[in-house]
Design a protein around this motif. Structure first.
Motif, PDB file in Angstrom:
ATOM      1  N   ALA A   1       0.865  -1.182   0.000  1.00 17.43           N
ATOM      2  CA  ALA A   1       0.000   0.000   0.000  1.00 17.43           C
ATOM      3  C   ALA A   1       0.901   1.232   0.000  1.00 17.43           C
ATOM      4  O   ALA A   1       1.527   1.538   1.001  1.00 17.43           O
ATOM      5  CB  ALA A   1      -0.912  -0.001   1.229  1.00 17.43           C
ATOM      6  N   PRO A   2       1.001   1.922  -1.139  1.00 15.63           N
ATOM      7  CA  PRO A   2       1.899   3.080  -1.236  1.00 15.63           C
ATOM      8  C   PRO A   2       1.402   4.266  -0.408  1.00 15.63           C
ATOM      9  O   PRO A   2       0.252   4.292   0.041  1.00 15.63           O
ATOM     10  CB  PRO A   2       1.894   3.439  -2.718  1.00 15.63           C
TER      11      PRO A   2
ATOM     12  N   GLU B   1       1.136   7.614  -1.330  1.00 12.41           N
ATOM     13  CA  GLU B   1       0.256   8.573  -1.989  1.00 12.41           C
ATOM     14  C   GLU B   1      -1.077   7.883  -2.260  1.00 12.41           C
ATOM     15  O   GLU B   1      -1.182   7.023  -3.118  1.00 12.41           O
ATOM     16  CB  GLU B   1       0.928   8.997  -3.297  1.00 12.41           C
TER      17      GLU B   1
ATOM     18  N   GLY C   1      -4.020   8.731  -6.583  1.00 18.26           N
ATOM     19  CA  GLY C   1      -3.148   8.772  -7.740  1.00 18.26           C
ATOM     20  C   GLY C   1      -2.147   7.643  -7.773  1.00 18.26           C
ATOM     21  O   GLY C   1      -1.586   7.361  -8.816  1.00 18.26           O
ATOM     22  N   HIS C   2      -1.900   7.003  -6.643  1.00 15.15           N
ATOM     23  CA  HIS C   2      -0.973   5.874  -6.658  1.00 15.15           C
ATOM     24  C   HIS C   2      -1.649   4.622  -6.077  1.00 15.15           C
ATOM     25  O   HIS C   2      -1.825   3.634  -6.773  1.00 15.15           O
ATOM     26  CB  HIS C   2       0.297   6.222  -5.876  1.00 15.15           C
TER      27      HIS C   2
ATOM     28  N   ALA D   1      -4.753   4.598  -5.211  1.00 18.96           N
ATOM     29  CA  ALA D   1      -6.119   4.597  -5.728  1.00 18.96           C
ATOM     30  C   ALA D   1      -6.214   5.572  -6.895  1.00 18.96           C
ATOM     31  O   ALA D   1      -5.493   6.566  -6.945  1.00 18.96           O
ATOM     32  CB  ALA D   1      -7.107   4.996  -4.634  1.00 18.96           C
ATOM     33  N   ALA D   2      -7.111   5.263  -7.838  1.00 16.86           N
ATOM     34  CA  ALA D   2      -7.359   6.167  -8.966  1.00 16.86           C
ATOM     35  C   ALA D   2      -8.456   7.140  -8.542  1.00 16.86           C
ATOM     36  O   ALA D   2      -9.557   6.713  -8.204  1.00 16.86           O
ATOM     37  CB  ALA D   2      -7.780   5.378 -10.197  1.00 16.86           C
ATOM     38  N   PRO D   3      -8.156   8.456  -8.536  1.00 18.25           N
ATOM     39  CA  PRO D   3      -9.052   9.440  -7.903  1.00 18.25           C
ATOM     40  C   PRO D   3     -10.477   9.448  -8.458  1.00 18.25           C
ATOM     41  O   PRO D   3     -11.430   9.514  -7.697  1.00 18.25           O
ATOM     42  CB  PRO D   3      -8.371  10.781  -8.196  1.00 18.25           C
ATOM     43  N   ASP D   4     -10.625   9.386  -9.789  1.00 19.20           N
ATOM     44  CA  ASP D   4     -11.957   9.559 -10.372  1.00 19.20           C
ATOM     45  C   ASP D   4     -12.705   8.240 -10.510  1.00 19.20           C
ATOM     46  O   ASP D   4     -13.808   8.209 -11.027  1.00 19.20           O
ATOM     47  CB  ASP D   4     -11.845  10.257 -11.731  1.00 19.20           C
ATOM     48  N   MET D   5     -12.105   7.159 -10.052  1.00 23.29           N
ATOM     49  CA  MET D   5     -12.799   5.885 -10.168  1.00 23.29           C
ATOM     50  C   MET D   5     -13.518   5.554  -8.864  1.00 23.29           C
ATOM     51  O   MET D   5     -13.131   6.018  -7.787  1.00 23.29           O
ATOM     52  CB  MET D   5     -11.791   4.794 -10.504  1.00 23.29           C
TER      53      MET D   5
ATOM     54  N   ASN E   1     -11.719   0.753  -7.686  1.00 19.24           N
ATOM     55  CA  ASN E   1     -10.458   0.761  -6.965  1.00 19.24           C
ATOM     56  C   ASN E   1     -10.206  -0.559  -6.252  1.00 19.24           C
ATOM     57  O   ASN E   1      -9.056  -0.899  -5.977  1.00 19.24           O
ATOM     58  CB  ASN E   1     -10.401   1.935  -5.996  1.00 19.24           C
TER      59      ASN E   1
ATOM     60  N   LEU F   1      -8.561  -2.578  -8.830  1.00 15.59           N
ATOM     61  CA  LEU F   1      -7.205  -2.114  -9.130  1.00 15.59           C
ATOM     62  C   LEU F   1      -6.140  -3.103  -8.674  1.00 15.59           C
ATOM     63  O   LEU F   1      -5.226  -3.435  -9.424  1.00 15.59           O
ATOM     64  CB  LEU F   1      -6.993  -0.747  -8.462  1.00 15.59           C
TER      65      LEU F   1
ATOM     66  N   ARG G   1     -11.842  10.122  -4.827  1.00 21.63           N
ATOM     67  CA  ARG G   1     -11.423  11.454  -4.386  1.00 21.63           C
ATOM     68  C   ARG G   1     -12.489  12.153  -3.539  1.00 21.63           C
ATOM     69  O   ARG G   1     -12.216  13.200  -2.960  1.00 21.63           O
ATOM     70  CB  ARG G   1     -11.021  12.312  -5.586  1.00 21.63           C
TER      71      ARG G   1
END
Lengths: 359, 509
Positions: free
Chosen positions: B336-337, B339, B342-343, B345-349, B354, B357, B399
């Motif tokens: 689990a990074p 950020e 954006g890293h 998790a994909a913000p707009d998804m 996610n 992902l 997001r």
């Protein structure tokens, strides 16, 4: 004062309403343009949007609709996949040309033999031609980090010169009385891409366009590969984390859009156009970029947008002929559509607030 | 003390954003020379409040008085002219320029370079902040970079200095240097408004504290008179659970990292140098260090985003150094990074997307490559309920979640895939106290079930709380791990490389 405020979540209403608003705004601005050229704006707009479908001689124009929309949809469906991933193939026009040259090359090499295998071989060659042309910017980007936007665009001009060379040189019809251009494939039964249902304009390229719409829909919205492509466009770092290899993604997106553009070129040269000439390409590859965005990069949207753009093509020709509008005015009109679309796009992510700035 | 003795008086400040009241009638005051803490969880309204004081945001209601005169700064420039300075949590420095040039860029009327360099030397000496004006910022540690920002502020001789989470990037020794400076400033009459999550720091440094919750002032107190636990409970408004680290036993070695090196990804970026360690089943290894010393690189090297040389990473005896993220997931190594947006998790998804992902390898979320949205939604729901993620549902975009909730989702997504080894980077960075406690407990529970866990964190208290062994990452080198039970905070600080730049610089002594 007008200011913009970022929406917490993109507006669903505006996602759908933007294309409609853009079309309406284009009609208004285009009307002003036509009026400035001394033409009756209402008549010009009617001629572009209404007459091809419902005016006199509509039965002829309706067939043309699918002929024009087919290649636009086929190319745009492929481009949209790349655009979703942030891979910008601007050179579909070149890939379209190379698909046509490769496909016609197979046919001309086989001439005058007749075999049911010739047309499938041409289809394969067309797809390969477009794919190979698109792999040039893909490899350069993956290897040297060049911009695929610039390289793919410049490759269009290389392809155009190659097309002219073919039309005047190796592919010139030996029985063509010295005129430039290849043999007409419409007169070569094994290579001809005929109208499948008389009067509809439906040919194999249109079938391929519908298949591409369904195929890209399944890919992008049902399959893990399309999911990863969407992640790559939304958040490149998250895509890497999800196991996307950037080089492979670029190659896939450019290769797919190139292959589809090549197919469009092949179906065009074997069907409606019939021969390789130096003016064979009609700008479908560039217009398809507008179609992809007008359709919200969504396959179903692209289907509708392709039909709309085809309408403006046909209506534009009609207006050129009947009202003596210059061709550039029609191109400006189509350009406005993209311009307004991108402008209104702002409203999906921002809302406009009137009043004094307070932050 | 009467009202006229106060330097800054804030009365009934309110600020609303669409859908949220960030500040609701906030009142407090700061006397000259006072170190005043603003305490609160993330989203309590501390940032909005100081942004209003610094002129970045205009309040909807309320008024401020600075040194007896009405104060309503239209922009930060006006705030600086009135004697208010601010050191931000995130630095705005140009890495390719030197210290003096960076300071000049942030000043209203910078003097000639030679004169400025002399003044920087003088101020840095007076306040015990070692800093050479000629050094390139790209070569400085995070602590030194912060000193550039502080000196830039001090050159304006402010009456009120605002500091937003200043110690999050510092080693314990650097924190001491900073506190020395702040105490000196306060003795000279400069008021300091101090924002932090770190309660022990606030207890030792601050004279007064104003506690915010949900945009309102819920309490004021003298921090030294309260325990850290009492302060935390005032912030959260509820009793805190202590993490339970019982019931674990270290088993066999599951992950062996030997001589792992990575070149820097960017010119001033950190590299990894010969990182070596063993990790046992059921163990929590804490990796401490100031941000930018290779934490992100270490996570990328372990997750598979940046594959390494053959033989450098062995998972249960098998060489996985060349494998990518999904192949490593298949073998049970999850990550689990840091950020989140954006890293990790994909913000707009959506949360469902996610979940897909990272979840498709170990969970049956696909059938022959085709997405099973029903299964994905069920998995997202499972994460949401098991980790108490506050969201209307799994269809919400990532997001739209608060940092803490998204972090719980990201950690939960990996934990519920039953990893053999889980690597997390800054698991509770910017996460409120209650959510942090939940995340730490989840990591401990995972280890108790026999998984091996690596926690990379800047928060030393966190590492002391949950890690069995501790190693420090400093300039890309990892120290040999040592059992945490036998370590003092002092020793930890020395392992982290002590205070960067403590050696006197030539021309300064």
């Amino acid at each position: 004062m007008i200011r913009l405020e970022r929406r917490a979540v993109p507006s669903r209403l505006w996602t759908v309403a933007t294309p409609v608003a853009a079309v309406l705004a284009t009609m208004v601005a285009g009307g002003i343009l036509f009026a400035a050229l001394g033409k009756n704006p209402a008549e010009a707009i009617r001629m572009i949007f209404w007459d091809p479908l419902f005016g006199p001689n509509a039965s002829y124009f309706r067939g043309q609709l699918l002929v024009k929309a087919g290649p636009l949809i086929l190319i745009a469906a492929g481009l949209a996949v790349g655009f979703r991933a942030g891979v910008w193939n601007i050179g579909a026009e070149g890939q379209y040309i190379m698909g046509a040259i490769a496909g016609a090359g197979v046919a001309l090499a086989a001439y005058p033999a007749e075999s049911p295998m010739i047309f499938p071989a041409m289809v394969l060659a067309g797809a390969l031609g477009g794919w190979a042309w698109a792999m040039i910017p893909a490899v350069l980007k993956a290897r040297f980090g060049t911009s695929e936007i610039l390289v793919s665009l410049m490759m269009v001009y290389v392809a155009q010169n190659l097309l002219a060379y073919m039309a005047f040189g190796p592919m010139k019809n030996p029985q063509g009385f010295g005129f430039p251009g290849s043999r007409n494939l419409q007169q070569y039964p094994s290579a001809h891409n005929p109208e499948l249902i008389a009067g509809t304009g439906m040919h194999w390229g249109v079938v391929a366009a519908f298949v591409a719409v369904i195929g890209t829909y399944v890919l992008m919205h049902r399959h893990i590969a399309g999911f990863r492509i969407r992640v790559a466009g939304d958040a490149p770092k998250a895509a890497r984390f999800a196991g996307v290899v950037p080089g492979r993604l670029i190659a896939f997106c450019l290769g797919l859009s190139g292959a589809l553009a090549g197919l469009a070129g092949l179906f065009e040269v074997a069907g409606p156009s019939g021969q390789i000439t130096d003016s064979f390409n009609a700008g479908y590859g560039f217009t398809a970029i507008i179609v992809a965005f007008l359709g919200r990069l969504h396959p179903v949207g692209i289907l509708l947008a392709g039909l709309l753009m085809a309408l403006t093509y046909i209506g534009g020709d009609l207006a050129q002929l009947m009202l003596r509008l210059p061709a550039a005015a029609i191109q400006a009109f189509q350009g406005m559509l993209l311009f307004f679309l991108l402008g209104f796009d702002l409203l999906t992510n921002f809302r406009i607030r009137l009043g004094r700035a307070r932050a | 003390m009467t009202a006229t003795d106060k330097l800054l008086i804030v009365e009934g400040l309110s600020k609303a954003y669409p859908g949220v009241k960030a500040n609701d009638a906030v009142s407090f005051s700061v006397a000259p020379g006072e170190v005043h803490a603003l305490l609160g969880e993330n989203g309590a309204g501390k940032s909005t409040l100081v942004k209003m004081i610094y002129g970045l945001v205009a309040p909807d209601q309320g008024r401020m008085v600075l040194a007896g005169a009405p104060y309503a700064p239209a922009d930060p420039h006006a705030a600086r002219m009135a004697g208010v300075a601010m050191v931000f949590q995130h630095f705005s420095l140009f890495e390719a320029l030197n210290v003096a040039e960076n300071v000049a860029l942030g000043m209203e009327n910078p003097p000639p370079m030679r004169q400025l360099a002399a003044r920087i030397r003088q101020v840095s000496q007076t306040y015990g902040l070692p800093l050479d004006p000629a050094r390139i910022v790209g070569d400085l540690s995070a602590g030194e970079r912060q000193r550039v920002e502080i000196i830039r502020c001090l050159l304006q001789e402010p009456r009120l200095l605002i500091m937003d989470e200043p110690t999050s990037v510092l080693t314990p020794q650097e924190v001491e240097i900073l506190f020395g400076t702040l105490r000196k400033l306060s003795a000279e009459g400069t008021a300091i408004l101090y924002i932090s999550h770190k309660l022990e720091e606030i207890r030792s440094l601050c004279d007064q504290a104003t506690i915010l919750r949900g945009g309102r002032v819920v309490a004021t107190c003298v921090p030294a008179e309260r325990t850290a636990r009492e302060l935390a409970e005032m912030m959260v408004g509820a009793e805190l659970k202590l993490t339970d680290r019982a019931g674990r036993q270290a088993g066999a070695v599951v992950l062996r990292v030997t001589g792992l090196s990575l070149p820097p990804a960017t010119p001033f970026g950190p590299s990894l140098k010969e990182v070596t360690f063993d990790l046992r089943a059921g163990e929590v290894l804490g990796i401490g260090g100031v941000a930018g010393n290779g934490q992100e690189e270490l996570l990328a090297a372990l997750s598979g985003e940046r594959p390494g040389r053959p033989g450098t990473v062995l998972l249960e005896g098998a060489d996985i150094a060349a494998l990518g993220p999904n192949a490593r997931r298949a073998r049970g190594l999850l990550a689990a990074p840091e950020e989140r947006l954006g890293h990790a998790a994909a913000p707009d998804m959506s949360l469902t997307e996610n979940a897909i992902l990272t979840g498709t390898v170990r969970k049956p979320l696909t059938r022959k490559g085709f997405l099973d949205m029903g299964a994905a939604r069920a998995f997202a729901r499972e994460v949401i309920s098991a980790f108490d993620v506050r969201t209307p549902g799994p269809e919400v975009a990532a997001r739209a979640l608060s940092g803490g909730n998204l972090q719980k989702f990201v950690i939960g997504r990996e934990v519920l895939q039953s990893p053999r080894v889980l690597v997390v980077n800054q698991p509770t960075w910017g996460v409120d106290a209650a959510a942090s406690a939940a995340i730490r407990q989840a990591l401990l529970d995972l280890a108790a079930q026999g998984a091996a866990v690596i926690v990379i964190s800047q928060d030393l208290d966190e590492l002391m709380e949950i890690a069995d062994r501790f190693a420090a990452l400093n300039e890309g080198r990892l120290s040999a791990p040592r059992p945490t039970a036998a370590l003092t905070l002092e020793e930890v600080g020395l392992m982290l490389g002590g205070a960067h730049g403590m050696k006197p610089v030539e021309g300064m002594a």
